[in-house]
Scaffold this motif. Structure first.
Motif, short mmCIF file in Angstrom:
data_model
loop_
_atom_site.label_atom_id
_atom_site.label_comp_id
_atom_site.label_asym_id
_atom_site.label_seq_id
_atom_site.Cartn_x
_atom_site.Cartn_y
_atom_site.Cartn_z
N ARG A 174 -59.45 77.62 -76.96
CA ARG A 174 -58.61 78.18 -76.19
C ARG A 174 -58.74 77.89 -74.70
O ARG A 174 -58.17 77.39 -73.98
N VAL A 175 -59.99 78.27 -74.30
CA VAL A 175 -60.66 78.00 -72.87
C VAL A 175 -60.56 76.44 -72.63
O VAL A 175 -60.24 76.05 -71.70
N ALA A 176 -61.04 75.61 -73.68
CA ALA A 176 -61.11 74.21 -73.47
C ALA A 176 -59.78 73.85 -73.08
O ALA A 176 -59.44 72.83 -72.05
N GLU A 177 -58.75 74.20 -73.79
CA GLU A 177 -57.23 73.77 -73.77
C GLU A 177 -56.89 74.02 -72.40
O GLU A 177 -56.20 73.15 -71.75
N ARG A 178 -56.92 75.20 -71.94
CA ARG A 178 -56.52 75.67 -70.87
C ARG A 178 -57.01 75.24 -69.46
O ARG A 178 -56.49 75.21 -68.75
N ASN A 179 -58.24 74.83 -69.47
CA ASN A 179 -58.91 74.12 -68.51
C ASN A 179 -59.19 72.83 -68.60
O ASN A 179 -59.63 72.08 -67.70
N HIS A 180 -58.28 71.99 -69.71
CA HIS A 180 -58.28 70.78 -69.84
C HIS A 180 -59.70 69.96 -69.87
O HIS A 180 -60.07 69.01 -69.24
N LEU A 181 -60.53 70.64 -70.81
CA LEU A 181 -61.87 70.22 -70.74
C LEU A 181 -62.15 69.94 -72.55
O LEU A 181 -61.55 70.34 -73.33
N ASP A 182 -63.19 69.36 -72.56
CA ASP A 182 -63.20 68.75 -74.01
C ASP A 182 -64.09 69.99 -74.68
O ASP A 182 -65.11 70.73 -74.25
N ALA A 183 -63.87 70.12 -75.88
CA ALA A 183 -64.13 71.48 -76.59
C ALA A 183 -65.73 71.54 -76.83
O ALA A 183 -66.32 72.50 -76.74
N THR A 184 -66.10 70.21 -76.98
CA THR A 184 -67.58 70.09 -77.36
C THR A 184 -68.34 70.71 -75.90
O THR A 184 -69.38 71.26 -76.17
#
Length: 222
Positions: A174-184
């Motif tokens: 969720r944090v990765a998606e909301r901040n447009h970051l790679d989950a890794t």
């Protein structure tokens, strides 16, 4: 002056002297000594375990939890969580206050609700449903059985600044998606901020939410 009067006067003087000595030792010298030793040996802890952000500003304490909410909108009584950030444990405590609106506590303490208390059961049920809903993304579905206990219950003090590594990992997608970051990259951030047991056996592995969110903010700046 008779002997009784003289003895009484001596006792009064002796008592006054004892009061002055004890006041000086316990009320002045001892506090100054303890404060001086603490400032010399443990200045960070003695000054409240302050945490600074990337700009050098003090943004909180490593000992006290904070919430990360959106501003209240018209008609709202409870602010919605800002899902760009890692979220802390629920903060159901002993009361509310106007001095620290970031965490709904006036006094440190638990809810003191029993396991079959209707309010507690509702809080836990609502918190679990929210954890499933908020942390599920297009490519990652959270199951109710995957939600750890610290995601749905407040701590014994109500002030816990930490969450379990399991709860932090649950929020990664969720944090990765909301901040447009790679989950890794976000997973690596969690791993880097996971503190192990003290001396290898005291306590449990944990993640300080404030420190993690400061690192997340720096990552989103890059």
């Amino acid at each position: 002056m008779n002997n009784t009067a003289r003895n009484t006067a001596r006792l009064v003087v002796a008592g006054f002297r004892a009061l002055l000595v004890l006041t000086l030792v316990t009320g002045v010298l001892y506090p100054l000594a303890v404060t001086g030793i603490a400032q010399a040996a443990f200045p960070h802890h003695a000054n409240g375990s302050e945490i600074t952000d990337g700009d050098g500003r003090v943004v909180g304490s490593g000992l006290i939890g904070q919430r990360y909410d959106l501003p209240l909108t018209a008609g709202q009584e409870t602010p919605a969580p800002d899902l760009r950030w890692f979220q802390p444990r629920p903060s159901n405590g002993l009361g509310t206050n106007t001095a620290n609106t970031r965490y709904e506590l006036l006094l440190s303490g638990a809810t003191n609700r029993s396991g079959d208390n209707a309010d507690l059961i509702k809080w836990v049920g609502d918190a679990k449903a929210a954890a499933v809903r908020d942390n599920s993304t297009a490519g990652f579905t959270v199951k109710p059985e995957d939600v750890p206990a610290d995601a749905v219950t407040s701590s014994g003090s109500g002030l816990d600044p930490h969450i379990s590594p399991e709860y932090a990992k649950l929020q990664v997608h969720r944090v990765a998606e909301r901040n447009h970051l790679d989950a890794t990259r976000v997973e690596r951030l969690v791993a880097d901020h996971t503190e192990e047991r003290v001396l290898g056996f005291l306590g449990e592995p944990r993640v300080n939410v404030l420190k993690l969110n400061i690192a997340l903010r720096e990552l989103t700046r890059k």
